[in-house]
Design an enzyme around this catalytic site. Structure first.
Site, mmCIF file in Angstrom:
data_model
loop_
_atom_site.group_PDB
_atom_site.id
_atom_site.type_symbol
_atom_site.label_atom_id
_atom_site.label_comp_id
_atom_site.label_asym_id
_atom_site.label_seq_id
_atom_site.Cartn_x
_atom_site.Cartn_y
_atom_site.Cartn_z
ATOM 1 N N ILE A 65 0.831 -1.208 0.000
ATOM 2 C CA ILE A 65 0.000 0.000 0.000
ATOM 3 C C ILE A 65 0.863 1.255 0.000
ATOM 4 O O ILE A 65 0.650 2.190 -0.789
ATOM 5 C CB ILE A 65 -0.945 0.006 1.221
ATOM 6 C CG1 ILE A 65 -2.042 -1.049 1.061
ATOM 7 C CG2 ILE A 65 -1.559 1.390 1.423
ATOM 8 C CD1 ILE A 65 -3.022 -0.770 -0.064
ATOM 9 N N VAL B 185 2.457 1.671 -3.448
ATOM 10 C CA VAL B 185 1.522 2.114 -4.487
ATOM 11 C C VAL B 185 1.116 3.568 -4.270
ATOM 12 O O VAL B 185 1.050 4.364 -5.216
ATOM 13 C CB VAL B 185 0.267 1.208 -4.511
ATOM 14 C CG1 VAL B 185 -0.849 1.844 -5.331
ATOM 15 C CG2 VAL B 185 0.619 -0.157 -5.089
ATOM 16 N N GLU B 186 0.835 3.922 -3.032
ATOM 17 C CA GLU B 186 0.304 5.250 -2.752
ATOM 18 C C GLU B 186 1.331 6.365 -2.969
ATOM 19 O O GLU B 186 1.015 7.377 -3.602
ATOM 20 C CB GLU B 186 -0.235 5.312 -1.324
ATOM 21 C CG GLU B 186 -1.490 4.486 -1.090
ATOM 22 C CD GLU B 186 -2.691 5.003 -1.868
ATOM 23 O OE1 GLU B 186 -2.660 6.152 -2.358
ATOM 24 O OE2 GLU B 186 -3.668 4.252 -1.998
ATOM 25 N N THR B 187 2.547 6.200 -2.445
ATOM 26 C CA THR B 187 3.498 7.319 -2.498
ATOM 27 C C THR B 187 4.928 6.898 -2.798
ATOM 28 O O THR B 187 5.849 7.697 -2.627
ATOM 29 C CB THR B 187 3.509 8.088 -1.155
ATOM 30 O OG1 THR B 187 3.908 7.194 -0.103
ATOM 31 C CG2 THR B 187 2.147 8.675 -0.849
#
Length: 274
Positions: free
Chosen positions: A103, A106-108
């Protein structure tokens, strides 16, 4: 009619919001007006929200943006550097470290790309100047106005200037890209320094992502996804739709999807064709 006002304190739709912050949350009126006056309409945000990459690209192309050798290497490095916090999150919350690491990647890209827009600009633009189809207009306006409300509350709770907070074009913030209400509801102080910091603190980000999953129904030791056998008389309704899971396993089986693993028939899942 589209009304774009440079000074959001004078925007025709902000009067109700200002009254809410003053009457409900006891902010000084002059302060709220000052913040809105400093907020700027960002046309690039409107354009970005009108054509998000998630809807334009099919999954097999979108996947290449995130599952790359470089990001995998960075994920391994992040895992090694934060192994203790990840193990503690698995123990305390029951969330697999691989999910948390994925996560944040993927996010940052592990905190490397947390967004460059001022969050107050993004939320003001989307709350008051983002005109979509009539049926979606009110729900969008309500959602982003609520996020703007939570942004000011978050800034007060963390003793920060709301004009200084940066994020994505949608107003998501920090390593895990939490919207302001998610930050306030799910961010945790995971290193016990009396401050829940998912802006720059990977330990708090790890605990916060795990907490978010648990509060949204995560079940320990159950797979997040499974392959499914597809029957000839497949009903494709709901396939590949970007929406929250609503159909139960039993309903998906009636459509022609047979999970490769056993799940409770009442579990709710969504379907995606890879």
């Amino acid at each position: 009619t589209n009304i774009c006002v440079a000074d959001y304190s004078k925007h025709p739709e902000t009067t109700e919001f200002i009254d809410l912050m003053v009457n409900e949350h006891k902010f000084p009126r002059e302060q709220v007006v000052e913040w809105l006056a400093a907020s700027k309409h960002q046309e690039s945000i409107v354009k970005a929200m009108s054509r998000p990459a998630e809807k334009v690209k099919p999954w097999h192309k979108y996947r290449k943006l995130f599952v790359s050798p470089l990001r995998i290497d960075r994920g391994v490095q992040f895992w090694q550097e934060n192994q203790q916090a990840l193990q503690r999150a698995a123990k305390d919350f029951g969330v697999d470290p691989a999910i948390i690491v994925s996560i944040l990647g993927v996010e940052t890209n592990y905190g490397r790309n947390t967004g460059s827009y001022r969050v107050i600009d993004a939320l003001s633009t989307l709350a008051f100047d983002f005109y979509v189809s009539v049926d979606k207009r009110e729900s969008r306006r309500k959602f982003f106005t609520t996020q703007l409300e939570h942004l000011l509350l978050l800034a007060r709770e963390q003793n920060r200037d709301p004009l200084s907070l940066k994020g994505s074009y949608a107003g998501a913030m920090g390593w895990g890209q939490f919207m302001p209400n998610s930050y306030r509801n799910y961010a945790v102080d995971f290193d016990d320094d009396k401050f829940a910091d998912i802006w720059t603190n990977p330990t708090d980000a790890i605990g916060s992502v795990a907490n978010y999953f648990v509060k949204h129904g995560w079940k320990k030791d159950q797979p997040a996804a499974t392959r499914a056998h597809i029957k000839e008389n497949l009903d494709t309704d709901g396939l590949n739709k970007m929406r929250r899971p609503k159909k139960t396993i039993a309903q998906l089986e009636q459509q022609g999807f047979q999970p490769a693993q056993n799940y409770a028939k009442e579990d709710r899942k969504s379907t995606r064709l890879n």
